[in-house]
Design a protein around this motif. Structure first.
Motif, PDB file in Angstrom:
ATOM      1  N   ASP A 117      59.633  49.232  49.655  1.00 39.04           N
ATOM      2  CA  ASP A 117      59.327  50.473  50.331  1.00 39.04           C
ATOM      3  C   ASP A 117      60.336  51.536  49.925  1.00 39.04           C
ATOM      4  N   VAL A 123      59.629  53.675  63.140  1.00 36.77           N
ATOM      5  CA  VAL A 123      58.555  53.008  62.391  1.00 36.77           C
ATOM      6  C   VAL A 123      57.196  53.633  62.689  1.00 36.77           C
ATOM      7  N   SER A 175      62.221  40.930  53.129  1.00 37.78           N
ATOM      8  CA  SER A 175      61.356  40.184  54.043  1.00 37.78           C
ATOM      9  C   SER A 175      60.398  41.154  54.710  1.00 37.78           C
ATOM     10  N   SER A 176      59.379  40.649  55.292  1.00 36.67           N
ATOM     11  CA  SER A 176      58.363  41.487  55.915  1.00 36.67           C
ATOM     12  C   SER A 176      58.791  41.908  57.307  1.00 36.67           C
ATOM     13  N   GLY A 177      58.048  42.784  57.889  1.00 40.71           N
ATOM     14  CA  GLY A 177      58.270  43.135  59.289  1.00 40.71           C
ATOM     15  C   GLY A 177      58.997  44.439  59.470  1.00 40.71           C
ATOM     16  N   SER A 178      60.267  44.375  59.799  1.00 39.58           N
ATOM     17  CA  SER A 178      60.984  45.541  60.292  1.00 39.58           C
ATOM     18  C   SER A 178      61.220  46.573  59.199  1.00 39.58           C
ATOM     19  N   ALA A 179      61.668  47.729  59.620  1.00 34.95           N
ATOM     20  CA  ALA A 179      61.898  48.834  58.696  1.00 34.95           C
ATOM     21  C   ALA A 179      62.861  48.416  57.599  1.00 34.95           C
ATOM     22  N   ARG A 180      62.672  49.020  56.462  1.00 32.66           N
ATOM     23  CA  ARG A 180      63.506  48.702  55.304  1.00 32.66           C
ATOM     24  C   ARG A 180      64.849  49.397  55.450  1.00 32.66           C
ATOM     25  N   TYR A 222      57.419  55.489  58.276  1.00 35.78           N
ATOM     26  CA  TYR A 222      58.821  55.264  58.605  1.00 35.78           C
ATOM     27  C   TYR A 222      59.657  56.511  58.301  1.00 35.78           C
ATOM     28  N   TYR A 224      65.991  43.183  48.106  1.00 39.20           N
ATOM     29  CA  TYR A 224      65.535  44.169  47.142  1.00 39.20           C
ATOM     30  C   TYR A 224      66.743  45.022  46.790  1.00 39.20           C
ATOM     31  N   GLN A 244      62.370  54.799  49.751  1.00 36.62           N
ATOM     32  CA  GLN A 244      62.692  55.895  50.665  1.00 36.62           C
ATOM     33  C   GLN A 244      62.848  57.190  49.885  1.00 36.62           C
ATOM     34  N   TYR A 254      66.315  55.149  63.121  1.00 38.11           N
ATOM     35  CA  TYR A 254      65.110  55.114  62.327  1.00 38.11           C
ATOM     36  C   TYR A 254      63.899  55.007  63.247  1.00 38.11           C
ATOM     37  N   LEU A 283      55.499  49.613  54.218  1.00 38.89           N
ATOM     38  CA  LEU A 283      54.596  48.535  53.833  1.00 38.89           C
ATOM     39  C   LEU A 283      55.214  47.205  54.232  1.00 38.89           C
ATOM     40  N   ALA A 284      54.684  46.593  55.252  1.00 38.55           N
ATOM     41  CA  ALA A 284      55.235  45.327  55.725  1.00 38.55           C
ATOM     42  C   ALA A 284      55.121  44.278  54.638  1.00 38.55           C
ATOM     43  N   GLY A 285      56.247  43.606  54.370  1.00 41.84           N
ATOM     44  CA  GLY A 285      56.239  42.525  53.397  1.00 41.84           C
ATOM     45  C   GLY A 285      56.338  42.986  51.957  1.00 41.84           C
ATOM     46  N   ARG A 286      56.483  44.290  51.740  1.00 37.73           N
ATOM     47  CA  ARG A 286      56.561  44.784  50.368  1.00 37.73           C
ATOM     48  C   ARG A 286      57.700  45.782  50.256  1.00 37.73           C
ATOM     49  N   TYR A 335      63.953  58.044  58.734  1.00 31.79           N
ATOM     50  CA  TYR A 335      65.329  57.591  58.889  1.00 31.79           C
ATOM     51  C   TYR A 335      66.276  58.794  58.940  1.00 31.79           C
TER      52      TYR A 335
END
Lengths: 116, 115
Positions: free
Chosen positions: B102, B50, A97-102, B31, A32, B104, B48, B97-100, B33
């Motif tokens: 996000d 979660v 990808s999904s899962g961990s913090a951005r 989340y 992204y 900040q 960070y 948002l997992a998989g999307r 940071y």
């Protein structure tokens, strides 16, 4: 790991002229992409972001950016700048990808100075 | 909503002193940071979180500690200040948002000088 390169540290431009701020990234996976703006003595504010779909992304304050996968670039453009656009602009990338913090990886920034 | 707030705005520390940078968000984001911004550089992630009770190291964690006892607060602790920690510190939060994507949201920053 991903990295971001902003090719110009300083961009002076006259008011009402067009501007392009360049950003290149490197990543082995999908990403992204974001552009943030930082006005003097303030925090960062999101200008626009690319997630998927159309490669031309429109943001706030008349800015737009184009995602070019083959060139791994995400350059920011505005057709006519104002004095009030003077600020530091940061390109950033996060893993798509999904899962961990951005976790965002930032470029070193481009100082845009609009001259009267 | 106030968004992300940080205190103090400015601080000068002597070498070896300790201090806590406060960060609070009222957006019910999961989340949070902490970044530092050095002159001419982009932001680098320090730590960070979660969610409450969960924290993890970022790119430059040495010399810092964090805790997350509530959803709203994410303080950053400097135990033994060093001149290399002179920087502007930004706190940020995102929905998580997992998989999307996000976005900040950033606070106004704390400018810290260590002499």
């Amino acid at each position: 790991a991903q990295s971001v390169t902003q090719l110009d540290s300083q961009v002076p431009v006259f008011e009402e002229a067009p501007v392009e701020l360049r950003c290149n990234y490197s990543s082995s996976v999908s990403v992204y992409l974001f552009w943030y703006v930082q006005y003097p003595n303030q925090g960062l504010q999101l200008l626009l972001k690319y997630l998927s779909g159309s490669t031309l992304v429109k943001g706030i304050n008349g800015f737009e950016a184009e995602f070019n996968k083959s060139q791994t670039s995400f350059h920011l453009r505005k057709p006519s700048v104002h004095i009030s656009d003077t600020a530091e602009y940061f390109c950033a990338v996060s893993l798509g990808s999904s899962g961990s913090a951005r976790q965002l990886t930032f470029g070193s920034g481009t100082q845009l100075t609009v001259l009267p | 909503n106030a968004g992300v707030t940080q205190t103090p705005k400015f601080r000068i520390l002597k070498i070896g002193q300790s201090m806590t940078l406060q960060c609070t968000q009222d957006m019910n984001h999961n989340y949070m940071y902490w970044y530092r911004q050095d002159p001419g550089m982009g932001l680098k992630l320090i730590y960070y979180s979660v969610g409450a009770g969960i924290t993890d190291k970022g790119e430059v964690p040495n010399g810092y500690n964090v805790s997350r006892s509530t959803t709203e607060d994410f303080p950053l602790r400097l135990e033994l200040a060093a001149p290399s920690q002179t920087s502007v510190y930004f706190c940020a939060s995102s929905l998580g948002l997992a998989g999307r994507s996000d976005t900040q949201y950033f606070g106004p920053g704390t400018r810290l000088t260590v002499l």
